[in-house]
Motif scaffolding. Structure first.
Motif, PDB file in Angstrom:
ATOM      1  N   ILE A   1       0.856  -1.187   0.000  1.00 23.89           N
ATOM      2  CA  ILE A   1       0.000   0.000   0.000  1.00 23.89           C
ATOM      3  C   ILE A   1       0.891   1.235   0.000  1.00 23.89           C
ATOM      4  O   ILE A   1       1.768   1.390   0.855  1.00 23.89           O
ATOM      5  CB  ILE A   1      -0.927   0.024   1.230  1.00 23.89           C
ATOM      6  N   ARG A   2       0.677   2.135  -0.964  1.00 28.26           N
ATOM      7  CA  ARG A   2       1.438   3.391  -1.044  1.00 28.26           C
ATOM      8  C   ARG A   2       0.523   4.520  -0.604  1.00 28.26           C
ATOM      9  O   ARG A   2      -0.469   4.842  -1.250  1.00 28.26           O
ATOM     10  CB  ARG A   2       1.977   3.631  -2.451  1.00 28.26           C
TER      11      ARG A   2
ATOM     12  N   LYS B   1       2.058  -0.335  14.484  1.00 28.08           N
ATOM     13  CA  LYS B   1       3.378  -0.127  13.889  1.00 28.08           C
ATOM     14  C   LYS B   1       3.806   1.338  13.905  1.00 28.08           C
ATOM     15  O   LYS B   1       5.010   1.622  13.970  1.00 28.08           O
ATOM     16  CB  LYS B   1       3.379  -0.631  12.438  1.00 28.08           C
ATOM     17  N   ALA B   2       2.851   2.253  13.806  1.00 27.01           N
ATOM     18  CA  ALA B   2       3.236   3.667  13.732  1.00 27.01           C
ATOM     19  C   ALA B   2       2.079   4.559  14.103  1.00 27.01           C
ATOM     20  O   ALA B   2       0.902   4.187  13.981  1.00 27.01           O
ATOM     21  CB  ALA B   2       3.733   4.016  12.325  1.00 27.01           C
ATOM     22  N   VAL B   3       2.429   5.765  14.562  1.00 28.17           N
ATOM     23  CA  VAL B   3       1.470   6.837  14.808  1.00 28.17           C
ATOM     24  C   VAL B   3       1.868   8.015  13.928  1.00 28.17           C
ATOM     25  O   VAL B   3       3.051   8.395  13.872  1.00 28.17           O
ATOM     26  CB  VAL B   3       1.464   7.276  16.288  1.00 28.17           C
TER      27      VAL B   3
ATOM     28  N   MET C   1       5.544  10.180   2.408  1.00 28.57           N
ATOM     29  CA  MET C   1       5.192   8.962   1.688  1.00 28.57           C
ATOM     30  C   MET C   1       5.427   7.765   2.596  1.00 28.57           C
ATOM     31  O   MET C   1       6.445   7.688   3.285  1.00 28.57           O
ATOM     32  CB  MET C   1       6.039   8.817   0.427  1.00 28.57           C
ATOM     33  N   LEU C   2       4.493   6.818   2.601  1.00 29.22           N
ATOM     34  CA  LEU C   2       4.644   5.582   3.365  1.00 29.22           C
ATOM     35  C   LEU C   2       4.331   4.393   2.466  1.00 29.22           C
ATOM     36  O   LEU C   2       3.349   4.424   1.712  1.00 29.22           O
ATOM     37  CB  LEU C   2       3.708   5.557   4.575  1.00 29.22           C
ATOM     38  N   ASN C   3       5.161   3.371   2.576  1.00 25.99           N
ATOM     39  CA  ASN C   3       4.901   2.093   1.924  1.00 25.99           C
ATOM     40  C   ASN C   3       4.586   1.075   3.008  1.00 25.99           C
ATOM     41  O   ASN C   3       5.424   0.806   3.881  1.00 25.99           O
ATOM     42  CB  ASN C   3       6.114   1.639   1.125  1.00 25.99           C
ATOM     43  N   LEU C   4       3.388   0.524   2.966  1.00 32.14           N
ATOM     44  CA  LEU C   4       2.933  -0.449   3.953  1.00 32.14           C
ATOM     45  C   LEU C   4       3.022  -1.831   3.325  1.00 32.14           C
ATOM     46  O   LEU C   4       2.284  -2.161   2.403  1.00 32.14           O
ATOM     47  CB  LEU C   4       1.494  -0.144   4.378  1.00 32.14           C
TER      48      LEU C   4
ATOM     49  N   LEU D   1       7.038  -1.176   7.412  1.00 30.68           N
ATOM     50  CA  LEU D   1       6.763   0.025   6.628  1.00 30.68           C
ATOM     51  C   LEU D   1       8.067   0.750   6.338  1.00 30.68           C
ATOM     52  O   LEU D   1       9.038   0.662   7.088  1.00 30.68           O
ATOM     53  CB  LEU D   1       5.769   0.946   7.330  1.00 30.68           C
ATOM     54  N   THR D   2       8.072   1.469   5.233  1.00 28.95           N
ATOM     55  CA  THR D   2       9.150   2.384   4.903  1.00 28.95           C
ATOM     56  C   THR D   2       8.523   3.747   4.652  1.00 28.95           C
ATOM     57  O   THR D   2       7.366   3.843   4.206  1.00 28.95           O
ATOM     58  CB  THR D   2       9.932   1.920   3.666  1.00 28.95           C
TER      59      THR D   2
END
Length: 288
Positions: free
Chosen positions: A30-31, A210-212, A258-261, A267-268
């Motif tokens: 997911i982008r 994983k993240a906030v 930008m996040l790649n899930l 994630l990156t």
């Protein structure tokens, strides 16, 4: 799309207003793009501490269009600076060319009820919970009427706990407007999430978180709380100077995250900014 707009703080049903998105990427990634704090006015020509926020948002959207293929756009508050319905409609018009599922939550400069009502008939959803490529994204309302600081009400925390307790196998992003961790800017940290310690303590009990993500601070942040990555995004308008005790503006350009899930729960992420130096703030400003 969700079949109705939820009332903020609604906690009885952990499956309310779920949107399910299938990733465009053949590997299931997911982008996601996050933007925040446009601070738009009804008048597109209006200035905001030396820059035109409509123009800076438009420049961010133009650059985002080159990031294709994206799966969704997340907006973490302060869409309107003047509490006008027209500002919300301008925002919907600005992001419409991206043709993306777009989800927004309110910030302290927003009028949540007006925001929800105005966006209802646009492509921007006043979001709550999204399922995307095996991930879930939970959107919280940390606004307090009449105050710049944030607070997560008991109903919000109960709803959050209920969802997390029933989705232990689902990697999760949590998004809100206010920062739960100090920035190192004394003037700004008095306007953070006043129950941030409680909030992070709750999240730390759930390995799937994983993240906030948040906005509000108009600067990039990348921290950790136990197993949880804590990420702030620059504004699409003005930027605050990091690590400064008093109010000060930064020369950094408007930006986005930008996040790649990934399907494996990792994630990156990367912050990007508008190219050039077209947006220069008023350095004499002492607040807003």
């Amino acid at each position: 799309m969700a079949d109705r707009q939820p009332e903020r703080g609604e906690s009885e049903n952990v499956t309310i207003c779920v949107d399910t998105l299938t990733p465009k990427d053949e590997n299931g990634v997911i982008r996601l793009a996050q933007i925040s704090d446009p601070h738009l006015f009804a008048n597109k020509a209006a200035g905001f501490l030396g820059i035109n926020p409509w123009q800076s948002l438009s420049a961010v959207v133009e650059q985002l269009a080159e990031e294709a293929p994206l799966d969704l756009l997340l907006v973490t508050g302060d869409i309107s600076q003047d509490h006008s319905a027209t500002a919300y409609l301008h925002f919907a018009d600005a992001v419409a060319p991206l043709a993306l599922p777009t989800y927004a939550l309110p910030g302290n400069h927003d009028a949540p009820k007006l925001m929800s009502e105005t966006l209802r008939d646009t492509s921007v959803q006043y979001g709550r919970r999204i399922l995307a490529g095996g991930w879930q994204i939970l959107l919280l309302d940390s606004t307090v009427l009449g105050l710049p600081a944030g607070h997560l009400a008991l109903d919000e925390l109960r709803w959050l706990h209920g969802v997390l307790n029933s989705t232990e196998s689902c990697p999760t992003l949590v998004a809100l407007h206010h920062h739960p961790k100090p920035t190192g800017c004394a003037w700004l940290d008095q306007h953070g999430l006043d129950n941030g310690v409680e909030f992070l303590s709750l999240l730390s009990r759930f390995p799937q978180v994983k993240a906030v993500l948040w906005g509000h601070v108009h600067q990039e942040m990348d921290l950790w709380h136990e197993h949880i990555r804590l990420l702030a995004v620059p504004s699409t308008s003005i930027q605050f100077l990091p690590k400064n005790d008093g109010f000060a503006l930064d020369l950094a350009q408007p930006g986005y995250r930008m996040l790649n899930l990934h399907p494996d729960g990792t994630l990156t992420t990367e912050v990007k900014r508008v190219a050039g130096s077209a947006f220069l703030p008023d350095h004499s400003a002492t607040g807003y």
